[in-house]
Design a protein around this motif. Structure first.
Motif, PDB file in Angstrom:
ATOM      1  N   HIS A  51       3.397   5.675  -3.196  1.00 17.19           N
ATOM      2  CA  HIS A  51       4.591   6.301  -3.764  1.00 17.19           C
ATOM      3  C   HIS A  51       4.499   6.346  -5.285  1.00 17.19           C
ATOM      4  O   HIS A  51       4.854   7.360  -5.906  1.00 17.19           O
ATOM      5  CB  HIS A  51       5.855   5.554  -3.339  1.00 17.19           C
ATOM      6  CG  HIS A  51       6.189   5.721  -1.888  1.00 17.19           C
ATOM      7  ND1 HIS A  51       7.044   4.877  -1.238  1.00 17.19           N
ATOM      8  CD2 HIS A  51       5.778   6.610  -0.958  1.00 17.19           C
ATOM      9  CE1 HIS A  51       7.157   5.250   0.024  1.00 17.19           C
ATOM     10  NE2 HIS A  51       6.390   6.307   0.215  1.00 17.19           N
ATOM     11  N   LEU A  52       4.009   5.260  -5.898  1.00 17.97           N
ATOM     12  CA  LEU A  52       3.879   5.240  -7.357  1.00 17.97           C
ATOM     13  C   LEU A  52       2.833   6.238  -7.839  1.00 17.97           C
ATOM     14  O   LEU A  52       2.910   6.741  -8.961  1.00 17.97           O
ATOM     15  CB  LEU A  52       3.526   3.832  -7.847  1.00 17.97           C
ATOM     16  CG  LEU A  52       4.646   2.803  -7.754  1.00 17.97           C
ATOM     17  CD1 LEU A  52       4.129   1.417  -8.120  1.00 17.97           C
ATOM     18  CD2 LEU A  52       5.801   3.192  -8.665  1.00 17.97           C
ATOM     19  N   LYS A  53       1.847   6.531  -6.988  1.00 22.28           N
ATOM     20  CA  LYS A  53       0.839   7.537  -7.333  1.00 22.28           C
ATOM     21  C   LYS A  53       1.350   8.957  -7.105  1.00 22.28           C
ATOM     22  O   LYS A  53       0.667   9.923  -7.432  1.00 22.28           O
ATOM     23  CB  LYS A  53      -0.425   7.329  -6.498  1.00 22.28           C
ATOM     24  CG  LYS A  53      -1.228   6.122  -6.888  1.00 22.28           C
ATOM     25  CD  LYS A  53      -2.466   6.031  -6.007  1.00 22.28           C
ATOM     26  CE  LYS A  53      -3.352   4.893  -6.391  1.00 22.28           C
ATOM     27  NZ  LYS A  53      -4.536   4.819  -5.512  1.00 22.28           N
ATOM     28  N   GLY A  54       2.537   9.068  -6.515  1.00 24.15           N
ATOM     29  CA  GLY A  54       3.106  10.391  -6.258  1.00 24.15           C
ATOM     30  C   GLY A  54       2.742  10.940  -4.895  1.00 24.15           C
ATOM     31  O   GLY A  54       2.944  12.125  -4.634  1.00 24.15           O
ATOM     32  N   GLU A  55       2.228  10.111  -4.020  1.00 19.82           N
ATOM     33  CA  GLU A  55       1.861  10.546  -2.674  1.00 19.82           C
ATOM     34  C   GLU A  55       2.966  10.163  -1.687  1.00 19.82           C
ATOM     35  O   GLU A  55       3.664   9.184  -1.885  1.00 19.82           O
ATOM     36  CB  GLU A  55       0.541   9.875  -2.256  1.00 19.82           C
ATOM     37  CG  GLU A  55      -0.618  10.183  -3.170  1.00 19.82           C
ATOM     38  CD  GLU A  55      -1.838   9.319  -2.892  1.00 19.82           C
ATOM     39  OE1 GLU A  55      -1.785   8.472  -1.971  1.00 19.82           O
ATOM     40  OE2 GLU A  55      -2.832   9.463  -3.616  1.00 19.82           O
ATOM     41  N   ASP A  56       3.107  10.927  -0.619  1.00 22.67           N
ATOM     42  CA  ASP A  56       4.065  10.648   0.462  1.00 22.67           C
ATOM     43  C   ASP A  56       5.507  10.526  -0.037  1.00 22.67           C
ATOM     44  O   ASP A  56       6.265   9.673   0.425  1.00 22.67           O
ATOM     45  CB  ASP A  56       3.675   9.360   1.215  1.00 22.67           C
ATOM     46  CG  ASP A  56       2.320   9.459   1.881  1.00 22.67           C
ATOM     47  OD1 ASP A  56       1.906  10.588   2.211  1.00 22.67           O
ATOM     48  OD2 ASP A  56       1.680   8.411   2.067  1.00 22.67           O
ATOM     49  N   LEU A  57       5.917  11.348  -0.975  1.00 29.10           N
ATOM     50  CA  LEU A  57       7.280  11.277  -1.513  1.00 29.10           C
ATOM     51  C   LEU A  57       8.280  12.100  -0.697  1.00 29.10           C
ATOM     52  O   LEU A  57       9.480  11.907  -0.822  1.00 29.10           O
ATOM     53  CB  LEU A  57       7.298  11.756  -2.967  1.00 29.10           C
ATOM     54  CG  LEU A  57       6.536  10.888  -3.967  1.00 29.10           C
ATOM     55  CD1 LEU A  57       6.583  11.510  -5.351  1.00 29.10           C
ATOM     56  CD2 LEU A  57       7.091   9.483  -3.996  1.00 29.10           C
ATOM     57  N   THR A  58       7.778  12.985   0.132  1.00 25.35           N
ATOM     58  CA  THR A  58       8.687  13.870   0.876  1.00 25.35           C
ATOM     59  C   THR A  58       9.554  13.104   1.871  1.00 25.35           C
ATOM     60  O   THR A  58      10.653  13.539   2.189  1.00 25.35           O
ATOM     61  CB  THR A  58       7.886  14.951   1.632  1.00 25.35           C
ATOM     62  OG1 THR A  58       6.920  14.326   2.461  1.00 25.35           O
ATOM     63  CG2 THR A  58       7.200  15.887   0.655  1.00 25.35           C
ATOM     64  N   GLN A  94       0.835  -1.196   0.000  1.00 26.92           N
ATOM     65  CA  GLN A  94       0.000   0.000   0.000  1.00 26.92           C
ATOM     66  C   GLN A  94       0.879   1.260   0.000  1.00 26.92           C
ATOM     67  O   GLN A  94       0.602   2.221  -0.713  1.00 26.92           O
ATOM     68  CB  GLN A  94      -0.933   0.010   1.228  1.00 26.92           C
ATOM     69  CG  GLN A  94      -2.025  -1.026   1.195  1.00 26.92           C
ATOM     70  CD  GLN A  94      -3.081  -0.730   0.151  1.00 26.92           C
ATOM     71  OE1 GLN A  94      -3.303   0.407  -0.229  1.00 26.92           O
ATOM     72  NE2 GLN A  94      -3.728  -1.774  -0.327  1.00 26.92           N
ATOM     73  N   ILE A  95       1.950   1.225   0.798  1.00 26.08           N
ATOM     74  CA  ILE A  95       2.879   2.357   0.839  1.00 26.08           C
ATOM     75  C   ILE A  95       3.548   2.526  -0.516  1.00 26.08           C
ATOM     76  O   ILE A  95       3.649   3.658  -1.042  1.00 26.08           O
ATOM     77  CB  ILE A  95       3.932   2.149   1.959  1.00 26.08           C
ATOM     78  CG1 ILE A  95       3.263   2.253   3.329  1.00 26.08           C
ATOM     79  CG2 ILE A  95       5.078   3.150   1.830  1.00 26.08           C
ATOM     80  CD1 ILE A  95       4.147   1.809   4.483  1.00 26.08           C
TER      81      ILE A  95
END
Length: 183
Positions: free
Chosen positions: A82-89, A77-78
């Motif tokens: 990341h592949l969707k561009g979320e939580d990359l920071t 899920q994580i």
């Protein structure tokens, strides 16, 4: 039935958590569990209080496998976020490189699939155009044949196809007694 009734009474009167399972000589099972709890909770409490192991190694292996699959699911899920561009920071640059490569590979595959689809559409379009030209040619030939037949014979295609029918006429014979006037 009497024992189950007593278990219900103990639950109400003593505010106790009661679980009762009875197997008859014929193998029929009867059970009662207090409304405020579940059988699993009571068995877990019994295991902790008595120190006896109720679950065998097979059940422990299954529990460990379920926990492993849950953890793997969380990691996936994580990764999906990341592949969707979320939580990359929170990622380091070294962790971003494989994600970028995976996205690049995906984009290449999507473009290849689009090209394959467009080639199929173009091929079907050309086939339809060829069929349209062929049908137009046949229509043109049939129209020309019909025009040629009209000029040659002076009759229409429909008249040539169906022969003229003989007209019907009726004539009253004066010898018929019911049609003659009273003489």
């Amino acid at each position: 039935n009497g024992i189950i009734k007593k278990a219900k009474e103990i639950t109400v009167l003593c505010e106790a958590e009661v679980s009762l399972v009875i197997f008859s000589g014929t193998g029929k099972m009867s059970e009662f569990v207090s409304p405020s709890t579940t059988l699993i909770k009571i068995l877990d409490r019994y295991q902790k209080a008595s120190g006896k192991t109720l679950w065998d190694a097979k059940h422990e292996c299954l529990k460990n496998e379920v926990d492993r699959v849950k953890k793997e699911n969380d990691n996936m899920q994580i990764e999906l976020r990341h592949l969707k561009g979320e939580d990359l920071t929170s990622l380091h640059p070294k962790e971003l490189i494989p994600i970028e490569d995976a996205l690049q590979n995906g984009l290449t595959k999507v473009r290849a699939k689009e090209m394959e689809f467009l080639k199929g559409v173009n091929k079907r379009g050309r086939m339809l155009e060829e069929e349209n030209k062929h049908l137009s040619f046949i229509l043109h030939q049939q129209t020309a044949e019909m025009d040629g037949n009209v000029r040659e014979t002076g009759t229409t295609y429909r008249e040539r196809e169906y022969p003229n029918e003989m007209p019907f006429s009726f004539r009253v014979q004066p010898v018929q007694p019911n049609l003659q006037g009273n003489k």
